[in-house]
Design a protein around this motif. Sequence first.
Motif, PDB file in Angstrom:
ATOM      1  N   LEU A  18       0.759  -1.100  -0.013  1.00  0.00           N
ATOM      2  CA  LEU A  18      -0.112  -0.037  -0.039  1.00  0.00           C
ATOM      3  C   LEU A  18       0.831   1.108  -0.076  1.00  0.00           C
ATOM      4  N   PRO A  19       0.181   2.460  -0.381  1.00  0.00           N
ATOM      5  CA  PRO A  19       0.964   3.671  -0.477  1.00  0.00           C
ATOM      6  C   PRO A  19       1.533   3.888   1.087  1.00  0.00           C
ATOM      7  N   GLU A  20       0.773   3.687   2.026  1.00  0.00           N
ATOM      8  CA  GLU A  20       0.954   4.126   3.480  1.00  0.00           C
ATOM      9  C   GLU A  20       2.135   3.325   3.661  1.00  0.00           C
ATOM     10  N   ALA A  21       2.545   2.329   3.252  1.00  0.00           N
ATOM     11  CA  ALA A  21       3.671   1.507   3.439  1.00  0.00           C
ATOM     12  C   ALA A  21       5.010   2.518   3.462  1.00  0.00           C
ATOM     13  N   MET A  23       4.724  12.606  -2.193  1.00  0.00           N
ATOM     14  CA  MET A  23       4.905  12.964  -3.674  1.00  0.00           C
ATOM     15  C   MET A  23       5.270  11.910  -4.800  1.00  0.00           C
ATOM     16  N   LEU A  24       6.174  11.052  -4.289  1.00  0.00           N
ATOM     17  CA  LEU A  24       6.696  10.084  -4.924  1.00  0.00           C
ATOM     18  C   LEU A  24       5.547   8.980  -5.172  1.00  0.00           C
ATOM     19  N   MET A  25       4.660   8.897  -4.379  1.00  0.00           N
ATOM     20  CA  MET A  25       3.731   7.894  -4.782  1.00  0.00           C
ATOM     21  C   MET A  25       2.380   8.559  -5.352  1.00  0.00           C
ATOM     22  N   ILE A  34      -7.748   8.786  -1.374  1.00  0.00           N
ATOM     23  CA  ILE A  34      -6.343   8.062  -1.025  1.00  0.00           C
ATOM     24  C   ILE A  34      -5.231   9.094  -0.690  1.00  0.00           C
ATOM     25  N   LEU A  35      -5.254  10.210  -1.216  1.00  0.00           N
ATOM     26  CA  LEU A  35      -4.298  11.298  -1.019  1.00  0.00           C
ATOM     27  C   LEU A  35      -4.644  11.900   0.500  1.00  0.00           C
ATOM     28  N   HIS A  36      -6.137  12.118   0.702  1.00  0.00           N
ATOM     29  CA  HIS A  36      -6.519  12.318   2.109  1.00  0.00           C
ATOM     30  C   HIS A  36      -6.248  11.310   3.111  1.00  0.00           C
ATOM     31  N   GLN A  37      -6.050  10.060   2.668  1.00  0.00           N
ATOM     32  CA  GLN A  37      -5.663   8.915   3.891  1.00  0.00           C
ATOM     33  C   GLN A  37      -4.186   9.015   4.114  1.00  0.00           C
ATOM     34  N   LEU A  38      -3.453   9.266   2.992  1.00  0.00           N
ATOM     35  CA  LEU A  38      -2.006   9.373   3.131  1.00  0.00           C
ATOM     36  C   LEU A  38      -1.704  10.767   4.024  1.00  0.00           C
TER      37      LEU A  38
END
Length: 221
Positions: free
Chosen positions: A73-76, A103-105, A187-191
């Motif tokens: 996941l991006p969160e990782a 920004m990388l994700m 998803i960006l809000h989750q990040l």
Amino acid sequence: MDFHYLLHIAAYSDGVIYALALLLLLELAVMIDRFWYLRRTLLGGSRVVRALARTGVLSGAELEMLRRAAGRLPEAVLLEMARLHADKVRGEPLAQRLDEAIMLMAPELDRRLWILDTIITLAPLLGLFGTILGMFHAFGVLATPGTAPTAVTGGVADALVATASGIFIAMLGLLAYNGFNAQVRLILHQLESVKTMILNRLDGAPMVPLSTERTAVRIPA
């Protein structure tokens, strides 16, 4: 509408219908791919947010366990960045490094959506082009002596199928494109939420080497 009529329509548009069919297949392939990826990412991100919300003070071992549970996941990426740098920097410097990870994700989230954006614009124009070509055939029959007017009107109706097909493909793509963009924003809000929660929960944790910590964290299903 049988197969022979479809071949007739395709011939009437000088093959434009075939190009529209390829656009439709490409559109459906992108929609399936993005739907599966974004839905899995959104649901997985929700689990990570809930796990972090139940955590008090984060330690290095807890960050490691959360990172492993997050998988791909991006969160990782955020959790790994925090794990690597939490024992070196805190506060604004760490926040900037987490922003760097986001920004990388970000490009991965809207990957291939440009294809849908292009199809939304291209399909109606291509359909209109096919209709214009069909009009040439429809009015070309007037050069034949004794041609009935119904031959022209029937040809015009056949020519308009290309425009209708292009508009349908564009409408389908527009619905999917807007829906996927909404999911990307979530998803960006989750990040951003994960970033804030990491910073808040690291404030009370001592800056010690990660090897001295033994706490484990599980992400609820």
